[in-house]
Write a protein that holds these residues in place. Structure first.
Motif, PDB file in Angstrom:
ATOM      1  N   VAL A 274       0.828  -1.444  -0.035  1.00 43.57           N
ATOM      2  CA  VAL A 274      -0.067  -0.007  -0.016  1.00 43.57           C
ATOM      3  C   VAL A 274       0.861   1.030   0.081  1.00 43.57           C
ATOM      4  O   VAL A 274       2.036   1.246   0.472  1.00 43.57           O
ATOM      5  CB  VAL A 274      -1.004  -0.299   1.412  1.00 43.57           C
ATOM      6  CG1 VAL A 274      -1.868  -1.205   1.036  1.00 43.57           C
ATOM      7  CG2 VAL A 274      -0.072   0.024   2.483  1.00 43.57           C
ATOM      8  N   ASP A 309      -3.254   2.045  -9.069  1.00 47.66           N
ATOM      9  CA  ASP A 309      -4.552   1.494  -9.886  1.00 47.66           C
ATOM     10  C   ASP A 309      -5.323   2.872  -9.924  1.00 47.66           C
ATOM     11  O   ASP A 309      -6.137   3.299 -10.850  1.00 47.66           O
ATOM     12  CB  ASP A 309      -5.320   0.784  -8.754  1.00 47.66           C
ATOM     13  CG  ASP A 309      -4.552  -0.680  -8.639  1.00 47.66           C
ATOM     14  OD1 ASP A 309      -3.922  -0.945 -10.005  1.00 47.66           O
ATOM     15  OD2 ASP A 309      -4.987  -1.682  -8.165  1.00 47.66           O
ATOM     16  N   TYR A 311      -6.802   6.874  -7.645  1.00 52.72           N
ATOM     17  CA  TYR A 311      -6.885   7.724  -6.660  1.00 52.72           C
ATOM     18  C   TYR A 311      -8.232   7.375  -5.823  1.00 52.72           C
ATOM     19  O   TYR A 311      -9.239   7.570  -6.626  1.00 52.72           O
ATOM     20  CB  TYR A 311      -6.446   8.895  -6.823  1.00 52.72           C
ATOM     21  CG  TYR A 311      -4.990   9.314  -6.989  1.00 52.72           C
ATOM     22  CD1 TYR A 311      -4.191   9.356  -6.032  1.00 52.72           C
ATOM     23  CD2 TYR A 311      -4.589   9.636  -8.292  1.00 52.72           C
ATOM     24  CE1 TYR A 311      -2.825   9.693  -6.420  1.00 52.72           C
ATOM     25  CE2 TYR A 311      -3.174   9.770  -8.777  1.00 52.72           C
ATOM     26  CZ  TYR A 311      -2.385   9.833  -7.457  1.00 52.72           C
ATOM     27  OH  TYR A 311      -0.967   9.987  -7.871  1.00 52.72           O
ATOM     28  N   VAL A 312      -8.316   7.415  -4.552  1.00 54.31           N
ATOM     29  CA  VAL A 312      -9.804   7.109  -4.099  1.00 54.31           C
ATOM     30  C   VAL A 312     -10.045   8.531  -3.267  1.00 54.31           C
ATOM     31  O   VAL A 312      -9.085   9.031  -2.575  1.00 54.31           O
ATOM     32  CB  VAL A 312      -9.662   6.186  -3.014  1.00 54.31           C
ATOM     33  CG1 VAL A 312     -11.022   5.780  -2.245  1.00 54.31           C
ATOM     34  CG2 VAL A 312      -9.220   4.832  -3.825  1.00 54.31           C
ATOM     35  N   LEU A 335     -13.310   6.929  -7.848  1.00 54.10           N
ATOM     36  CA  LEU A 335     -11.882   6.754  -8.338  1.00 54.10           C
ATOM     37  C   LEU A 335     -11.581   7.430  -9.256  1.00 54.10           C
ATOM     38  O   LEU A 335     -12.358   7.516 -10.416  1.00 54.10           O
ATOM     39  CB  LEU A 335     -11.942   5.226  -8.526  1.00 54.10           C
ATOM     40  CG  LEU A 335     -12.494   4.042  -7.651  1.00 54.10           C
ATOM     41  CD1 LEU A 335     -12.460   2.684  -7.621  1.00 54.10           C
ATOM     42  CD2 LEU A 335     -11.682   4.458  -5.947  1.00 54.10           C
ATOM     43  N   ALA A 358      -6.711   9.322  -1.159  1.00 49.79           N
ATOM     44  CA  ALA A 358      -5.716   8.337  -0.956  1.00 49.79           C
ATOM     45  C   ALA A 358      -5.259   7.590  -1.995  1.00 49.79           C
ATOM     46  O   ALA A 358      -6.311   7.522  -3.101  1.00 49.79           O
ATOM     47  CB  ALA A 358      -6.096   7.085  -0.027  1.00 49.79           C
ATOM     48  N   GLU A 360      -4.235   4.205  -4.419  1.00 56.76           N
ATOM     49  CA  GLU A 360      -4.546   2.707  -4.200  1.00 56.76           C
ATOM     50  C   GLU A 360      -3.658   2.064  -5.295  1.00 56.76           C
ATOM     51  O   GLU A 360      -3.518   2.379  -6.519  1.00 56.76           O
ATOM     52  CB  GLU A 360      -5.962   2.476  -4.322  1.00 56.76           C
ATOM     53  CG  GLU A 360      -6.300   1.093  -4.186  1.00 56.76           C
ATOM     54  CD  GLU A 360      -7.898   0.940  -4.170  1.00 56.76           C
ATOM     55  OE1 GLU A 360      -8.468   0.058  -3.535  1.00 56.76           O
ATOM     56  OE2 GLU A 360      -8.426   1.638  -5.113  1.00 56.76           O
ATOM     57  N   THR A 361      -3.022   0.715  -4.786  1.00 54.63           N
ATOM     58  CA  THR A 361      -2.387  -0.081  -5.734  1.00 54.63           C
ATOM     59  C   THR A 361      -2.976  -1.538  -5.630  1.00 54.63           C
ATOM     60  O   THR A 361      -4.188  -1.430  -4.835  1.00 54.63           O
ATOM     61  CB  THR A 361      -0.903  -0.325  -5.237  1.00 54.63           C
ATOM     62  OG1 THR A 361      -0.989  -0.891  -4.011  1.00 54.63           O
ATOM     63  CG2 THR A 361      -0.157   1.168  -5.107  1.00 54.63           C
ATOM     64  N   SER A 362      -2.584  -2.642  -5.854  1.00 56.69           N
ATOM     65  CA  SER A 362      -3.156  -3.861  -6.143  1.00 56.69           C
ATOM     66  C   SER A 362      -3.321  -4.150  -4.577  1.00 56.69           C
ATOM     67  O   SER A 362      -4.297  -5.110  -4.408  1.00 56.69           O
ATOM     68  CB  SER A 362      -2.631  -4.663  -6.915  1.00 56.69           C
ATOM     69  OG  SER A 362      -1.198  -4.884  -6.386  1.00 56.69           O
ATOM     70  N   GLY A 364      -3.861  -2.386  -2.115  1.00 57.07           N
ATOM     71  CA  GLY A 364      -4.821  -1.749  -1.079  1.00 57.07           C
ATOM     72  C   GLY A 364      -4.641  -0.271  -1.127  1.00 57.07           C
ATOM     73  O   GLY A 364      -3.581   0.492  -1.742  1.00 57.07           O
ATOM     74  N   ALA A 365      -5.527   0.643  -0.412  1.00 59.30           N
ATOM     75  CA  ALA A 365      -5.385   2.081  -0.442  1.00 59.30           C
ATOM     76  C   ALA A 365      -4.269   2.428   0.691  1.00 59.30           C
ATOM     77  O   ALA A 365      -4.239   1.664   1.779  1.00 59.30           O
ATOM     78  CB  ALA A 365      -6.555   2.676  -0.017  1.00 59.30           C
ATOM     79  N   SER A 368      -4.374   8.245   3.810  1.00 57.58           N
ATOM     80  CA  SER A 368      -5.142   9.073   3.291  1.00 57.58           C
ATOM     81  C   SER A 368      -4.861  10.638   3.774  1.00 57.58           C
ATOM     82  O   SER A 368      -4.589  10.713   4.901  1.00 57.58           O
ATOM     83  CB  SER A 368      -6.674   9.068   3.257  1.00 57.58           C
ATOM     84  OG  SER A 368      -6.988   8.949   4.767  1.00 57.58           O
TER      85      SER A 368
END
Length: 520
Positions: A274, A309, A311-312, A335, A358, A360-362, A364-365, A368
């Motif tokens: 993460v 992946d 941005y959340v 997202l 936050a 996020e990659t594979s 998880g996030a 933040s």
């Protein structure tokens, strides 16, 4: 091993009487002695059981009735034979990892002239070899061997007659060498902080394996770890210093007593983790009553600890004085792949919002960034509201407080209407009619007026207290912000809102202005 002797009898004129027998006497240089009497009728004799390839001197004399006659002698050498014994003092010494040195001495009883020596080499791998060596040589270097190879040696000597017996077997190994590279070498990522290194035995041990060495390093971070594992191991898990999504070079080599063998290496990325850093917001503002705009710095691969992946962005209406963890049941999220977003749906005018951003990659996030987005005051009828908590003394209740409204008083001869209204904080208006009744009724009217004024004062006290909470809430935020970024506070819409409260006579701007001067 046999000599044949023959002779002639003495002439008649040389005889001293009649010949009765012959006497044969044989000797050798190594102490051999043989004496025999031969009948007068025989003029030959076979001397047997002699030593091969040895000189013998034999003399014959005639015995007469009056004594011995003259003696005649002859010297002869027996023929050669195969050696009676083996080469002496045979030794085999390891010269290197690829050769041995063989040394020996001639047989004690060669029984002739040694013409050659034969070395019988057994390589103990199903193959053997016969090597002929000149008779003048007493040493031989056997090349072309493998490291730590077991060699069994026998030697024989030969004359022109043939080959003699074999010496006893002598076994010796060549010296050890460093091993070849390991086989089936693999590196896999078990987790963001673990690598599994596995291998099989080297194809060529070249000696006795003692251990394996594993090196894991990363040049970028100047990180290196070395591990030694026993020769019985064929895998190891490396976790010390392994960071997520970092390229590591893994090197494996085997050891013998001769040293370190050929090394193999592989490059592998540890698993994604993460993100370790929260996005840094460059801009966060309300573009209008129902929209907000966010802009942040893009994170590097090192900060992401993986491939991005998305941005959340999570946002929720702020119902407390602090932007705490958002409730996943009531918050909204979106997202995005870019580093900016304009949210223009679901936002209510006159409401503050808590926003989290936050990466996020594979895996998880990550961490933040939390920020409070203030509301926008568009007009006197559209204002920012804050939910207040009950003080507990019965004076103020949880309500929405508007800015001070204009008070309108209408008086006639028949009635007096007093109305206080606040659309944002009070859901009901207060309207009290007073009728002029004349005479004693005038006193009653005066009492009613006093009650109305007292009620108005109480309402005004609550309003001012609520206003103080309104001002204190952004003021506390601004005070915290002053400690970090003065410029951001000066540009914050909350600052302008508090400045506006100054014009309305609320005692909140003095401390803020003092902090502003200190910041400047």
């Amino acid at each position: 091993m046999t000599l044949h002797l023959d002779w002639e009898g003495p002439q008649l004129d040389e005889r001293d009487g009649s010949v009765t027998s012959y006497e044969v006497n044989c000797t050798s240089s190594f102490g051999y002695y043989h004496l025999v009497s031969v009948d007068v009728g025989l003029l030959e004799y076979d001397l047997v059981n002699l030593a091969p390839f040895s000189n013998y001197t034999c003399c014959a004399s005639a015995l007469t009735t009056n004594g011995n006659s003259s003696t005649v002698c002859a010297t002869e050498e027996t023929l050669q034979d195969i050696p009676s014994d083996v080469p002496q003092n045979v030794t085999v010494n390891n010269h290197s990892a690829y050769a041995v040195i063989i040394e020996w001495e001639p047989p004690l009883t060669p029984n002739g002239i040694i013409t050659l020596y034969t070395i019988y080499a057994d390589y103990n791998n199903g193959t053997s070899q016969e090597i002929d060596v000149k008779a003048t040589d007493r040493i031989y270097k056997l090349n072309g061997l493998s490291p730590h190879q077991l060699i069994s040696i026998n030697i024989s000597a030969s004359t022109v007659i043939g080959e003699g017996p074999l010496s006893s077997t002598i076994s010796e190994r060549t010296s050890q060498a460093v091993p070849s590279e390991v086989t089936d070498f693999e590196v896999s990522a078990l987790s963001p902080n673990e690598l599994l290194v596995s291998w099989s035995l080297p194809e060529y041990h070249n000696g006795i394996l003692t251990k394996y060495k594993i090196i894991v390093y990363n040049k970028v971070y100047n990180y290196t770890v070395s591990l030694f594992v026993p020769d019985t191991s064929t895998n190891v898990t490396v976790s010390d210093g392994i960071e997520p999504f970092v390229p590591y070079t893994v090197v494996v080599s085997a050891f013998t007593h001769a040293g370190e063998g050929i090394a193999l290496s592989q490059i592998i990325f540890s698993e994604e983790g993460v993100p370790s850093v929260e996005p840094e917001l460059i801009l966060s503002e309300r573009t209008d009553a129902t929209s907000l705009h966010l802009l942040w710095e893009a994170l590097s691969l090192e900060e992401l600890r993986g491939f991005l992946d998305s941005y959340v962005v999570v946002f929720e209406e702020l119902n407390t004085y602090q932007c705490l963890d958002l409730d996943p049941l009531t918050s909204q999220s979106v997202l995005v792949q870019e580093v900016f977003i304009t949210i223009s749906y679901g936002l209510m005018p006159g409401k503050e919002y808590c926003v989290e951003v936050a990466a996020e990659t594979s895996a998880g996030a990550g961490i933040s960034t939390k920020i409070t987005i203030p509301c926008v005051q568009l007009s006197v009828d559209q204002y920012c509201s804050v939910e207040l908590t009950e003080l507990g003394n019965g004076d103020c209740i949880s309500t929405t407080v508007p800015p001070p409204p204009e008070t309108t008083t209408k008086t006639t001869a028949d009635s007096l209407n007093v109305t206080e209204q606040s659309e944002a904080s009070a859901h009901e208006s207060v309207e009290v009619p007073v009728f002029a009744l004349g005479g004693s009724a005038g006193v009653l009217a005066l009492i009613i007026i006093i009650v109305i004024v007292a009620t108005f004062c109480v309402a005004l006290r609550c309003t001012r207290r609520n206003k103080k909470h309104i001002v204190q809430q952004p003021r506390s935020r601004l005070r915290d912000s002053f400690e970090n970024d003065c410029a951001a506070v000066m540009e914050n819409p909350l600052y302008a809102g508090v400045k506006e409260e100054k014009l309305r006579g609320l005692p909140s701007y003095d401390e803020l202005e003092e902090m502003s001067n200190k910041c400047n």
